[in-house]
Design an enzyme around this catalytic site. Structure first.
Site, PDB file in Angstrom:
ATOM      1  N   GLU B 122     -64.602   0.249   0.817  1.00 10.72           N
ATOM      2  CA  GLU B 122     -63.942   1.118  -0.157  1.00 10.72           C
ATOM      3  C   GLU B 122     -63.866   0.411  -1.498  1.00 10.72           C
ATOM      4  OE1 GLU B 122     -59.880   2.033   0.762  1.00 10.72           O
ATOM      5  OE2 GLU B 122     -59.395  -0.014   1.330  1.00 10.72           O
ATOM      6  N   SER B 129     -54.502  -5.711  -4.214  1.00  8.44           N
ATOM      7  CA  SER B 129     -53.550  -6.800  -3.977  1.00  8.44           C
ATOM      8  C   SER B 129     -54.245  -8.132  -3.731  1.00  8.44           C
ATOM      9  CB  SER B 129     -52.665  -6.448  -2.787  1.00  8.44           C
ATOM     10  OG  SER B 129     -53.469  -6.183  -1.672  1.00  8.44           O
ATOM     11  N   GLU B 345     -57.140   7.649  -1.731  1.00  8.25           N
ATOM     12  CA  GLU B 345     -57.269   6.194  -1.777  1.00  8.25           C
ATOM     13  C   GLU B 345     -56.480   5.551  -0.648  1.00  8.25           C
ATOM     14  OE1 GLU B 345     -56.733   2.129  -2.646  1.00  8.25           O
ATOM     15  OE2 GLU B 345     -55.084   3.532  -2.433  1.00  8.25           O
TER      16      GLU B 345
END
Lengths: 451, 451
Positions: B122, B129, B345
Site C-alpha cells: 500500500e 508512522s 486507507e
C-alpha cells in the site's frame, strides 16, 4: 512561580524519556529520572573556580595514592575501627607496583556558598555516577529551553565521549588483543541506563563491555599470567560501579572477587590507593596545609584551598564560640553547624542535627576514629520546579555541582589530567525537607548567569 | 539457530531502551518496542528497485491528488457505500485551491517476493508512522552488530533530519511569524515516542509543536483570516497522526475539527486530495495502464509497474484457472490466493482465507464497492530472532519494507520530491501465525547482502 499547562508536563516527561533519561523502579519497571525543569544558574566567577580546581585536585589525589606509606599512616586508626577500610588497606599493601597503569574517573562535588564560592563536599574516586545521564539532562534542557522560548546559555556538558575516549587510550596502553572492559555492577541496579549510555559509547569505539557482580567475579573469575579472566575473556579494564559500600564486601565470595581484581594486572578504575585516597579521613587530613605541601606546590595549594571546607577529627581541639573545646563537644553544643560523616568513601550515611548529637553522645571512644566532623554548608536557596514520577513540584532548592575528572598515568608519568563535564543534583532546601521529593536528587544543568 | 546468553538479552533490552526504542503499554507503562535482533537482508537489485520507485510513485500520487475530478469519479461508488470516504470526498470538493501549498509525508510499503522483486502492499499518505523509531532501530542495530561482532553492512537510515528539514522549508513557505506545528494525535497513543522524536528535531530547529486531538481542535480551534488557530496560536502546518480510521470521525466534534483544518490555509499533512489518493480504490484503479497514462510518462509507468500487485474490484471479470469469472467468485474458490481489503486507507482491516470467503459469500451486492481484492503475496520466509516484552523468540519470518517520501509542492511546482529512509517491520511467517508474537510487527533494519 512559573505555571505550566498540563500538556507541558506531559511533554516534559515524554521528551525526557526520549532523551534516555530512564531509570528502573524498585520493582524493575521503567520511569523517568527525577529532574529539574529549572536549571541552576552559575556565575562566571564560579565557572572559573570550577575549572581551576579540576587539575590540581586530581593531581593531589594521584600523588596521595602514589604514597602508600602516607595512606597507611593516615588510615591506620580508621582501618582499625572500620573493617571495610581495613580490608581495602591491607589489600592495597599487597600491591606495591610503582609502574602500574592508573585510570581514574572521579567526580568532585561542591556546594555553592553565599559568599565563599564553591566548597567541596567530597571527592568521589569510585563509581562516580551519572556520566551518561548528566550529558542527557543537558540535551534535555536544550530542547526544553527551546520549547519554552528560554534564552538559557547552557554550560556545555559532554562527558560521555571524553570518558569513552579515555577507555580507548587505556585499552591501547594495556595492549592485549581482544580484551574487554569489565563493569563491576550491583544486582538490580536501578541506575542501569546511566551505565548503558557509557557502554554504547564504548561499543561504538569497538570495545566490548562485560557486566558482572563482585560475586560472579569471585565465582567465575581467575588470574592467568597476571591477566584477570572472566569466562575466558581478558578484562583489560575493570570499572567499578559497585563495591563502594561495606555491605557489598560482606560475603566471602565478593571479597574473593575484589581480591582477584586487585591481584591481577587489570586496570582497576579506581585502583585501591585511589579508592582509599577518596575517603573522608584523607579529605580531612588534607585540610592541613602542612600535609598538602607533601603533594602540591604553593600555587596549586592556594587553588585547592579555595574550595576546602573545615573538617575535623572528633578529638581535635578547635576554637568554637570563643572557647577552645573538642570538635565533638562543639558539635554536641551546636549540631546544626556540623555534619557527621563516616571516614570511608560515599555519601548517604551522614548524620545531621539531633541525630548527630545523639550519635556523638552515645559513641564509644574507640569508635570515634570511624567518623569525621565537617562544617555544615548552607548553600543559597532559590525557587525551582522539578519532575518526579511524572508530577511537577515547586519549592526552594539547593544545587550540588559535581565535576568529572579523567586521569590516566603510568607510574608518575601523567598521560591525561582533564575535566570532563559536570553533574548537577538539585534538592529541596533543608527547610522543606519534610515535603515532596525531600532527599531526592533531581538531575539538572548549569546555565551561565548574565552578570 | 543463534543462541544468546541471558546477559545478552538483558543488554539488548537495555540498549534498545537507551536508544529511545520506547512505547507505552495499554496501561500507560513504559516498555521497549518489539524489535528484531536479526536484520533483514536486501540485495543490491532490490535496493536499486526501491530507490527507483520513490520519485515516480510520489509524483503519481501528487498528480492524482491534483486531479480532483478524477478522484471524485473514481471514488463516487466507494463514497456511496463508505460514509467516512464520503465525508472526506465532499470536504475535498469544497476546497478547490489550485495554488495551495502541499506537504506530503508518505510511506510506500512493499513485500519482497521470491522472484519478482518488490511488490507494493500500500501507499500510505496519512499518518505514516515510525519516522522517529525507524532511525533509532538502525542506530540500535549498529550498536548490537558491533557488540555481537557482526559484519553487517547496514543500509543508512536517517529519516528524522530529512523530515524535520522539510517542516522548516514549509514553515518558510507559509511565512507567518510565531506560527507552530500542530500534531493531530489520538488520545492514549502508545507510539508517542515515535512522534516525540520528530518533535525534538523540530524544537531543535526552532519550531514549536502543539499536540491536540481532533476533538480538541473541534472544541477550541477557530479559523481567523484563513489561518487555523488553536488557543491563539497559528498552526502553519497540521500534521495528522490520527484521523485515518472511520471511528475517529464518528463524533460531531471530531468532524468539526477535521472541517476546521480543511477550511483553513494551514498546510495539512496530508491535504484531503492526497489522503484520498492513498485509498485502496485508487491503488486498484491505477493498476490500469491506460489510466496511469493520465499522470505519468512511459518511463515512469514502466518503473512503478515493476512493483504493482494485481488488484481487482469484486465485480470485474478475470481469467482464473483457465476460465473467465468474477474476481469475487475466484476469491471464494481459492481464498488463499487473495486478500480482501476495505477501499479506504489503512491496514489492519484485511480479511484472509476462510474469513475472506465467508465475508464475500454474505456480502450484499451494494456493499461490494467498499472492498477490493488483491493478489495475496507470499514473501520468502527466513529464520529470525526478535525481542518482545523483554523475551527472545525465534522463528521463520517475513519482512515488510516501507520507504518514506517527502513531497513539497506549490500547485504544480514541485519543490521537493525525495526518499527519506525506510522502515522494516518483521513478522512471523504465516505458517507460524498461531505462535508467539503473531501479528506483531517488530522493528527492523536492512543489511546489504554480499551478492
Amino acid at each position: 512561580m512559573k505555571q505550566y499547562p498540563e500538556a507541558d508536563i506531559s511533554s516534559a516527561v515524554d521528551l525526557a524519556l526520549a532523551c534516555a533519561l530512564l531509570q528502573r523502579t524498585q520493582t524493575g519497571d521503567l520511569t523517568h529520572c527525577p529532574l529539574m525543569l529549572s536549571p541552576a544558574i552559575i556565575t562566571n566567577l564560579l565557572i572559573t573556580q570550577l575549572e581551576s580546581l579540576a587539575q590540581p585536585l586530581a593531581l593531589l589525589i594521584h600523588r596521595v595514592a602514589n604514597d602508600l606509606d602516607f595512606l597507611v599512616e593516615q588510615l591506620q586508626f580508621t582501618a582499625a575501627s572500620d573493617e571495610y577500610t581495613g580490608f581495602l588497606l591491607s589489600l592495597a599493601q599487597e600491591q606495591r607496583r610503582q609502574d602500574s597503569l592508573r585510570f581514574s574517573l572521579t567526580r568532585s562535588d561542591y556546594f555553592m556558598t553565599q559568599t565563599d564560592g564553591l566548597r567541596q563536599v567530597e571527592f568521589n574516586t569510585i563509581a562516580a555516577s551519572y556520566i551518561g545521564l548528566s550529558e542527557k539532562i543537558t540535551e534535555f534542557h536544550k530542547i526544553w529551553g527551546n520549547l519554552q522560548k528560554e534564552t538559557w546559555d547552557l554550560l556545555p556538558n559532554q562527558p560521555i565521549a571524553a570518558v569513552a575516549d579515555a577507555f580507548v587510550t587505556v585499552m591501547k596502553e594495556y595492549n592485549v588483543l581482544n580484551a574487554c572492559v569489565l563493569f563491576v555492577v550491583q544486582a538490580n541496579e536501578r541506575n542501569v541506563f546511566d551505565q548503558r549510555l557509557l557502554e554504547i559509547a564504548l561499543i561504538e569505539r569497538g570495545i566490548k563491555v562485560v557486566r558482572a557482580s563482585l560475586e560472579a567475579i569471585g565465582e567465575q573469575g581467575e588470574v592467568r599470567q597476571g591477566h584477570l579472566l572472566l569466562n575466558g575473556e581478558i578484562a583489560a579494564i575493570t570499572y567499578f560501579r559497585a563495591g563502594y559500600r561495606p555491605d557489598e564486601l560482606e560475603s566471602k565470595i565478593a571479597r574473593q572477587g575484589r581480591q582477584l581484581i586487585a591481584r591481577s594486572t587489570t586496570v582497576s578504575v579506581p585502583d585501591l590507593p585511589t579508592h582509599l585516597a577518596g575517603t573522608k579521613k584523607i579529605q580531612q587530613v588534607l585540610t592541613n596545609p602542612q600535609l598538602l605541601k607533601l603533594f602540591l606546590d604553593e600555587e596549586d595549594i592556594a587553588i585547592v584551598r579555595t574550595a576546602f571546607a573545615q573538617i575535623y577529627t572528633l578529638d581535635v581541639q578547635i576554637k568554637f564560640e570563643g572557647k577552645m573545646m573538642l570538635a565533638k563537644e562543639a558539635a554536641i553544643l551546636q549540631p546544626e553547624q556540623f555534619v557527621l560523616k563516616p571516614q570511608r568513601e560515599g555519601g548517604g550515611f551522614n548524620l545531621y542535627g539531633e541525630d548527630l548529637r545523639q550519635c556523638l553522645q552515645n559513641l564509644p571512644a574507640e569508635a570515634g576514629n570511624a567518623y569525621i566532623l565537617m562544617e555544615r554548608l548552607y548553600p543559597p536557596v532559590s525557587p525551582g520546579w522539578g519532575l518526579r514520577d511524572g508530577k511537577l513540584w515547586q519549592g526552594q532548592v539547593v544545587h550540588e555541582i559535581g565535576q568529572y575528572g579523567i586521569l590516566i598515568a603510568h607510574g608518575d608519568r601523567i598521560l591525561t589530567n582533564q575535566a570532563a563535564g559536570y553533574l548537577v543534583r538539585t534538592k529541596l532546601g533543608e527547610m522543606n525537607e519534610g515535603g515532596i521529593s525531600a532527599g531526592y536528587g533531581h538531575l539538572n544543568s548549569l546555565v551561565k548567569s548574565n552578570t
